[in-house]
Write an enzyme that holds these catalytic residues in place. Structure first.
Site, mmCIF file in Angstrom:
data_model
loop_
_atom_site.group_PDB
_atom_site.id
_atom_site.type_symbol
_atom_site.label_atom_id
_atom_site.label_comp_id
_atom_site.label_asym_id
_atom_site.label_seq_id
_atom_site.Cartn_x
_atom_site.Cartn_y
_atom_site.Cartn_z
ATOM 1 C CG ASP A 138 11.767 2.492 -17.782
ATOM 2 O OD1 ASP A 138 10.538 2.512 -17.593
ATOM 3 O OD2 ASP A 138 12.283 2.756 -18.891
ATOM 4 C CD GLU A 205 7.536 4.660 -21.715
ATOM 5 O OE1 GLU A 205 7.109 5.106 -22.796
ATOM 6 O OE2 GLU A 205 8.217 5.360 -20.938
ATOM 7 C CD GLU A 206 11.031 7.384 -19.642
ATOM 8 O OE1 GLU A 206 11.164 7.936 -20.749
ATOM 9 O OE2 GLU A 206 10.223 7.767 -18.789
ATOM 10 N NE ARG A 246 -7.880 13.241 -28.963
ATOM 11 C CZ ARG A 246 -8.266 14.528 -29.125
ATOM 12 N NH1 ARG A 246 -7.859 15.452 -28.294
ATOM 13 N NH2 ARG A 246 -9.022 14.876 -30.139
HETATM 14 ZN ZN LIG Z 1 9.103 9.324 -19.849
HETATM 15 ZN ZN LIG Z 2 6.586 7.689 -18.856
#
Ligand SMILES: [Zn+2]
Ligand SMILES: [Zn+2]
Length: 473
Positions: A138, A205-206, A246
């Site tokens: 997205d 995802e956002e 990490r």
């Molecule tokens: Zn983002």
């Molecule tokens: Zn992102």
């Protein structure tokens, strides 16, 4: 003395003789050597020629960086396609279609519309581990101001009416190209690995909900459950050519809280006849910060930000209510619970202190914190250093941003790793430094990755990790 011309077919890059000059004649390298050293030079050149014919091609044919450079034109074309055609979360129809087509082209079995516009590509290559690679699909409601020739011109109707620009301001276009490039490389080098690759195009995802949507649709039941999950995210402040990772916590728990304080409205000149929800909210805004400074262990990261506060219409009217929106960040799960419970307590206390009725509090759980598996990081660190260079593999900072890639490991229980890929070349970073300007961050209308070095580094790192995790038996 004097010099003679010899055809030996070697380019200056592999010629072992330091005092040898080269020029190109009729598509062949001509060497000008000193007569006295001619025989030794001939022997040396023939040795190197033999070495380069027999050994180098084998070593380099499977080398991801060499492959990326040879295929750069088509990779950049693919990147530009994604960049020019961004779609908002939950609307990634065409993006997922193209992502799926690219996976089909290299022989994956592809399932589309899995958990929204999710895509699952399976590449079987014998018995062995199952490794999942994830890219997010997205874009964001941001009007691009990068001045790039391929800047997005896309506009859509915004949530509150009116047109808004759409842009891949978080670099998900690079993530998709990175995953597809890695998959193309692995499809072309099936003799170098074995097992099952699971290639995921994740929507939304956002909005922090695409990973869960795919898991809830049965990602780990309808397909093989991965042994390891990997993802990248580009990083605006890390120079291109470098990656950073990490073990342990790297990104935060992200939660949203809505609080509505109820008062009793009236005339601004007669406050004693009202209950003022603005004063109530103001008490809360300051008091809630003492959660972080007084109630959470100082070595535990925690952030409470009141990002929005709305009430009232006019100077002399005390409103009936006041609405606040908070973002709450932490790493540890117990800190997350403590913060959310504490916010409710502080809100009730603020209402009680002015004699108002109970506030309305709505917690919307976002993404859980992202912790990279320590053993996986220990295993892949030397792999990355070998594929790139020691100096190009950095230790990542811990940040309070969120990433719903964390859901795959949290819910699936397998080791996961998300690593940063530097997105902006050092010259550009330095220029911002000299001008005393901050580097445009992810989500900025001015953020853009330097495509070629980012793809070279990202694909090299990702492909090298897969080759290590899925060795040929
Ligand atoms: Zn983002
Ligand atoms: Zn992102």
């Amino acid at each position: 003395m004097g010099s003679v011309s010899k055809l030996c077919g070697l380019s200056p890059a592999v010629c072992p003789q330091l005092d040898c000059h080269h020029r190109l004649e009729n598509n062949a390298w001509v060497q000008l050597t000193l007569r006295g050293k001619e025989t030794m030079h001939k022997v040396l050149c023939l040795t190197v020629l033999l070495f380069s014919l027999l050994v180098l091609p084998r070593a380099q044919a499977g080398d991801p960086a060499t492959w990326v450079n040879a295929n750069m034109e088509s990779l950049v074309k693919l990147y530009i396609h994604f960049h020019e055609n961004p779609e908002l979360s939950f609307q990634e129809e065409k993006t997922s279609q193209r992502f799926a087509e690219e996976l089909e082209k290299i022989g994956c079995q592809v399932t589309q519309n899995f958990g929204g516009y999710g895509v699952v590509g399976i590449m079987e290559n014998g018995a062995g581990p199952v490794v999942m690679l994830r890219a997010d699909l997205d874009g964001l409601p941001v009007t691009e101001r990068t001045g790039r020739p391929y800047a997005s011109q896309i506009q859509v109707e915004g949530e509150s009416g009116g047109m808004v620009g759409v842009m891949h301001a978080c670099g998900h276009d690079i993530h998709m190209t990175n995953l597809l490039g890695t998959a193309q490389y692995l499809a072309a080098h099936k003799d170098q690995w074995q097992g099952t690759l699971m290639l995921i195009g994740q929507p939304a995802e956002e909005r922090g909900s695409g990973a869960v949507a795919m898991i809830d649709a049965g990602l780990f039941e309808k397909f093989k459950k991965p042994d390891v999950c990997l993802a990248i995210h580009c990083a605006a402040g890390i120079p291109s050519g470098k990656i950073a990772l990490r073990g342990g916590f790297m990104m935060a728990n992200v939660d949203s809280v809505d609080v509505t304080f109820y008062g009793r409205g009236g005339h601004g000149a007669y406050p004693h006849t009202t209950v003022d929800p603005i004063v109530e909210a103001a008490k809360f805004v300051l008091d809630v910060q003492t959660m972080v400074s007084r109630e959470i262990k100082p070595t535990e990261p925690a952030v409470i930000t009141v990002g929005s506060i709305h009430a009232g219409t006019k100077h002399n009217i005390i409103p009936d209510d006041c609405h606040l929106q908070l973002t709450v960040r932490s790493y540890a799960d117990d800190v997350r619970v403590k913060l959310l419970e504490g916010i409710k307590r502080k809100a009730r206390a603020a209402a009680l202190s002015v004699g108002a009725k109970e506030p309305l509090i709505k917690v919307s759980e976002g993404t859980p914190s992202l912790a990279n598996d320590e053993d996986l990081v220990a295993r892949l660190n030397p792999v990355f250093k070998k594929a790139l260079a020691d100096k190009d593999v950095l230790v990542a900072d811990q940040v309070m941003g969120g990433e719903d890639f964390s859901q795959f490991g949290r819910q699936g229980g397998m080791p996961t790793l998300l690593f940063w890929v530097g997105a902006v070349n050092q010259d550009r970073l330095s220029r911002y430094g000299k001008m005393g300007l901050p580097i445009p961050s992810l989500h900025s209308a001015e953020f853009y990755p330097d495509t070629e070095p980012v793809l070279t580094t990202g694909i090299t790192a990702m492909a090298s990790a897969v080759l290590d995790l899925m060795p040929r038996q």
